[in-house]
Design a protein around this motif. Sequence first.
Motif, mmCIF file in Angstrom:
data_model
loop_
_atom_site.group_PDB
_atom_site.id
_atom_site.type_symbol
_atom_site.label_atom_id
_atom_site.label_comp_id
_atom_site.label_asym_id
_atom_site.label_seq_id
_atom_site.Cartn_x
_atom_site.Cartn_y
_atom_site.Cartn_z
ATOM 1 N N ASN A 104 34.023 15.503 26.940
ATOM 2 C CA ASN A 104 35.431 15.490 26.861
ATOM 3 C C ASN A 104 36.292 14.147 26.764
ATOM 4 O O ASN A 104 37.348 14.396 26.059
ATOM 5 C CB ASN A 104 36.034 16.244 28.419
ATOM 6 C CG ASN A 104 35.914 17.551 28.167
ATOM 7 O OD1 ASN A 104 35.987 18.417 27.121
ATOM 8 N ND2 ASN A 104 35.580 18.281 29.467
ATOM 9 N N HIS A 114 42.761 23.885 18.783
ATOM 10 C CA HIS A 114 42.995 24.996 19.749
ATOM 11 C C HIS A 114 44.275 24.810 20.707
ATOM 12 O O HIS A 114 44.907 25.490 21.105
ATOM 13 C CB HIS A 114 41.627 24.821 20.743
ATOM 14 C CG HIS A 114 41.615 25.277 22.077
ATOM 15 N ND1 HIS A 114 42.195 26.634 22.390
ATOM 16 C CD2 HIS A 114 41.776 24.646 23.402
ATOM 17 C CE1 HIS A 114 42.291 26.751 23.744
ATOM 18 N NE2 HIS A 114 41.934 25.787 24.334
ATOM 19 N N ALA A 153 25.423 19.755 24.582
ATOM 20 C CA ALA A 153 25.480 20.220 26.359
ATOM 21 C C ALA A 153 24.240 19.717 26.957
ATOM 22 O O ALA A 153 24.225 19.286 28.042
ATOM 23 C CB ALA A 153 25.668 21.676 26.431
ATOM 24 N N THR A 160 33.371 25.982 21.445
ATOM 25 C CA THR A 160 32.198 25.959 22.390
ATOM 26 C C THR A 160 30.939 26.007 21.646
ATOM 27 O O THR A 160 29.925 25.507 22.163
ATOM 28 C CB THR A 160 32.337 27.351 22.848
ATOM 29 O OG1 THR A 160 33.648 27.499 23.652
ATOM 30 C CG2 THR A 160 31.368 27.775 23.786
ATOM 31 N N VAL A 187 32.906 33.966 20.165
ATOM 32 C CA VAL A 187 31.655 33.138 20.335
ATOM 33 C C VAL A 187 30.315 34.173 19.990
ATOM 34 O O VAL A 187 29.439 33.647 19.214
ATOM 35 C CB VAL A 187 31.522 32.903 21.905
ATOM 36 C CG1 VAL A 187 30.286 32.059 21.896
ATOM 37 C CG2 VAL A 187 32.613 31.793 22.114
ATOM 38 N N ASN A 233 30.075 22.219 20.790
ATOM 39 C CA ASN A 233 29.444 21.842 21.975
ATOM 40 C C ASN A 233 28.245 22.100 22.704
ATOM 41 O O ASN A 233 27.656 21.293 23.265
ATOM 42 C CB ASN A 233 30.502 21.823 23.367
ATOM 43 C CG ASN A 233 31.792 21.157 23.080
ATOM 44 O OD1 ASN A 233 31.789 19.826 22.563
ATOM 45 N ND2 ASN A 233 32.956 21.573 23.773
ATOM 46 N N ARG A 234 27.630 23.189 22.185
ATOM 47 C CA ARG A 234 26.440 23.786 22.509
ATOM 48 C C ARG A 234 25.395 22.948 21.851
ATOM 49 O O ARG A 234 24.193 22.567 22.724
ATOM 50 C CB ARG A 234 26.067 25.249 21.806
ATOM 51 C CG ARG A 234 24.546 25.647 21.907
ATOM 52 C CD ARG A 234 24.946 27.043 21.259
ATOM 53 N NE ARG A 234 23.359 27.530 21.131
ATOM 54 C CZ ARG A 234 23.140 28.748 20.618
ATOM 55 N NH1 ARG A 234 23.914 29.433 20.260
ATOM 56 N NH2 ARG A 234 21.881 29.141 20.699
ATOM 57 N N TYR A 250 38.882 27.790 19.663
ATOM 58 C CA TYR A 250 38.028 27.361 21.324
ATOM 59 C C TYR A 250 36.615 27.780 20.857
ATOM 60 O O TYR A 250 35.392 27.127 21.373
ATOM 61 C CB TYR A 250 38.613 27.905 22.245
ATOM 62 C CG TYR A 250 38.203 27.324 23.554
ATOM 63 C CD1 TYR A 250 38.362 26.186 23.878
ATOM 64 C CD2 TYR A 250 37.426 28.197 24.378
ATOM 65 C CE1 TYR A 250 37.799 25.644 25.056
ATOM 66 C CE2 TYR A 250 36.890 27.905 25.556
ATOM 67 C CZ TYR A 250 37.190 26.631 25.947
ATOM 68 O OH TYR A 250 36.358 25.994 27.147
ATOM 69 N N ALA A 251 36.477 29.028 20.340
ATOM 70 C CA ALA A 251 35.006 29.680 20.209
ATOM 71 C C ALA A 251 34.156 28.789 19.360
ATOM 72 O O ALA A 251 32.967 28.353 19.457
ATOM 73 C CB ALA A 251 35.067 31.037 19.570
#
Length: 283
Positions: free
Chosen positions: A180, A79, A171, A164, A106, A167-168, A160-161
């Motif tokens: 991070n 990214h 989270a 994301t 996303v 990371n879901r 980045y999508a």
Amino acid sequence: MTRRSALLQMHVAAVLFGLSGIFGKLIVAGVAVLVFGRAAAGLLALSAMLLKEGRSPWKGLGVRRIVYLMALGTLLAAHWLTFFVGIKVGGVAVATLGFAAFPAFVALFESLLFREPLTRTEYILIALVSLGLVLVTPEVNFTAGATQGLLWGVLSGLTYALLTIGNRKVAATLSGIQVNWWESLSVMLCLLPFAIGDVSQTPWLDWLWIACLGLLCTGLSYSLFINALRVINARTSAMIIALEPVYAIAIAWPLFHEQPTLRTAFGGALIILAVAWSSRQKG
């Protein structure tokens, strides 16, 4: 913290996120050194935040979870690399607007990977973002710098999508700072073989900008973002963060004389409004 101060912090975070592109333009070193330095500076800032909270980055993590986070770090590296290549090739405006399309990616990926059907709002989001990208494209010429910069920006939004969505899965059980930290460490290790040869030749002024990129656009911005979320909801924060390209273009305009055309401004406004409207509808 009052709601007014929280909103102010969220806007400052959006400005700092937008400054990533500005620093990327100022830094004359290669993209590998830039991304390596950003990860290193960000890792220092995140380590300080964990130390302040009295937590270690490996607390509660097994080997499999660490490997998973390090794998996500390769997506973060992709990214950042694609984003800064877009900045250097096409300029701040088109690269940041290309990246701003990531919410549409996303929605698409979640529909494909998690069998979650697209909602009416998401169909409209994808259509408006696609139209906005067509308008932002200066010309259908893949040898033109602006067109290449936009494509790199869109690729940055795509990676980045994926990050994301990855990371879901963590989270709910891990703090954002901890996630991070491991992802930044992974970026450093990925870029080390490509950056090590140019580190000694990088001008000192570049290291100053790289330090600002890591400390301000990674450490401080993320801290402000997290603090503000304690008071304002995710819907409001998403609408504010959607203004990141606006702040980036507003700063780049007088600094680098990158004046967007009327067509680019209209296409960019369409993308930003679509993302903000979608966030409000989901909220």
